[in-house]
Design a protein around this motif. Sequence first.
Motif, PDB file in Angstrom:
ATOM      1  N   SER A  48     -12.633  37.778 -45.301  1.00 15.96           N
ATOM      2  CA  SER A  48     -13.579  37.128 -44.403  1.00 15.96           C
ATOM      3  C   SER A  48     -13.129  35.725 -44.023  1.00 15.96           C
ATOM      4  N   ALA A  49     -12.237  35.131 -44.817  1.00 13.05           N
ATOM      5  CA  ALA A  49     -11.728  33.814 -44.427  1.00 13.05           C
ATOM      6  C   ALA A  49     -10.757  33.952 -43.274  1.00 13.05           C
ATOM      7  N   PHE A  50     -10.221  35.151 -43.101  1.00 11.31           N
ATOM      8  CA  PHE A  50      -9.158  35.293 -42.125  1.00 11.31           C
ATOM      9  C   PHE A  50      -9.451  36.111 -40.908  1.00 11.31           C
ATOM     10  N   THR A  51     -10.487  36.900 -40.942  1.00 10.04           N
ATOM     11  CA  THR A  51     -10.713  37.721 -39.786  1.00 10.04           C
ATOM     12  C   THR A  51     -12.181  38.019 -39.605  1.00 10.04           C
ATOM     13  N   ALA A  52     -12.573  38.055 -38.347  1.00  9.18           N
ATOM     14  CA  ALA A  52     -13.959  38.377 -38.043  1.00  9.18           C
ATOM     15  C   ALA A  52     -14.035  39.824 -37.571  1.00  9.18           C
ATOM     16  N   VAL A  53     -12.950  40.564 -37.759  1.00  5.67           N
ATOM     17  CA  VAL A  53     -12.909  41.946 -37.278  1.00  5.67           C
ATOM     18  C   VAL A  53     -14.084  42.793 -37.801  1.00  5.67           C
ATOM     19  N   LEU A  63     -21.244  34.955 -33.510  1.00  3.65           N
ATOM     20  CA  LEU A  63     -21.222  34.530 -34.907  1.00  3.65           C
ATOM     21  C   LEU A  63     -19.790  34.220 -35.341  1.00  3.65           C
ATOM     22  N   SER A  64     -18.852  35.067 -34.879  1.00  2.00           N
ATOM     23  CA  SER A  64     -17.469  34.840 -35.286  1.00  2.00           C
ATOM     24  C   SER A  64     -16.922  33.562 -34.653  1.00  2.00           C
ATOM     25  N   ARG A  65     -17.447  33.236 -33.458  1.00  2.00           N
ATOM     26  CA  ARG A  65     -17.028  31.970 -32.854  1.00  2.00           C
ATOM     27  C   ARG A  65     -17.507  30.802 -33.707  1.00  2.00           C
ATOM     28  N   VAL A  66     -18.757  30.855 -34.117  1.00  2.00           N
ATOM     29  CA  VAL A  66     -19.324  29.805 -34.971  1.00  2.00           C
ATOM     30  C   VAL A  66     -18.512  29.697 -36.258  1.00  2.00           C
ATOM     31  N   PHE A  67     -18.186  30.868 -36.803  1.00  2.00           N
ATOM     32  CA  PHE A  67     -17.428  30.969 -38.041  1.00  2.00           C
ATOM     33  C   PHE A  67     -16.056  30.308 -37.906  1.00  2.00           C
TER      34      PHE A  67
END
Length: 313
Positions: free
Chosen positions: A221-226, A287-291
Amino acid sequence: MKGMLSVIIPAMNEEGNIPALVSAVRSAVEPLEVPYELIIIDDGSRDGTWNALKEASKDCPELKGIRFARNFGKEAAMSAGLKAATGECAVIMDADLQHPPETIGEMYSMWREGGYAVVEAKKRSRGKEGLVYKTFTKIFYGMLRRMSGLDLANASDFKLIDRRVIDVLNASNEYRPFFRGTVEWMGYPTGRVEFDVRERNAGRSAFTPVKLVKYALSSVSAFTAVPLQFATFFGGASLFASAVLWIIALVRAFVAPYVGAALILSAVMLLCTGLILISLGIVGYYLSRVFDEQKGRPRYLIGEKFDGGNGNA
Ligand code: UDP
Ligand code: MG
């Protein structure tokens, strides 16, 4: 100090390894004849690790100890070590002597002579590992490679990194960092040496299967929002299935005498499910953008540059 080397070692419940570790690192580093410091982070040990460190420091002025209030994990311990490091480069290694200290010399000279920002120690053989562990790491690295494009299969945390890399790591404020991944992501020129994983010196591995799964999830999860886009995928599949059913319904409406309530119902349900899942996917996308934003990683890293003068810096 010029050419100063920091050796950073996270340690949790390693009391039996500390004396051997300190002397092995010293006898590996001293022949290099460079200033060095040895930073050992006691990551909330429940045994005598801290006392062993204090004891070892009595005849090793280069040893610096940091003790966490409780166990925060290896990644946190490495971050603390990197913050404390004052060297021009740093070697990160395990406390259990699975990463042979003799390799440090080779890594250091490669850094000095090759101008690399990173010197990675790769496992020549993976040592003795259980079947479950082997399968698990294989699946995990495969997944990570497919989702994030980072190939970490034979990578380990045993690395030398220079000041450029240390500063970038120190500047980013990820709450759950993934050291190996972030260094790879930076893409700086990397040299490689090989080492044979040894048997653990004393004590036993802190990574129980449960802890490994947690670690895997946290680093994926630190590396991908896939994974956030799984919803989009299932939504798409659902819409597709619904479209097929609508076509069948239409055809039937013309050629057969009846369409069938079950068919219509299924088509409507799949349509609704598809729309809901796609909406979830859109939320996931934002959400992944925020992340990504909150990780505060630099947008780019400059490898080299010149400013006029025939390309001389
Ligand atoms: N470690 C740590 N905090 C933890 C777990 C491990 O600082 O919560 C340290 C440990 O002391 C060792 C290194 O991380 O120096 C690697 O751990 P271990 O040898 O248990 O893992 P393995 O070699 O089995 O992957
Ligand atoms: Mg180990």
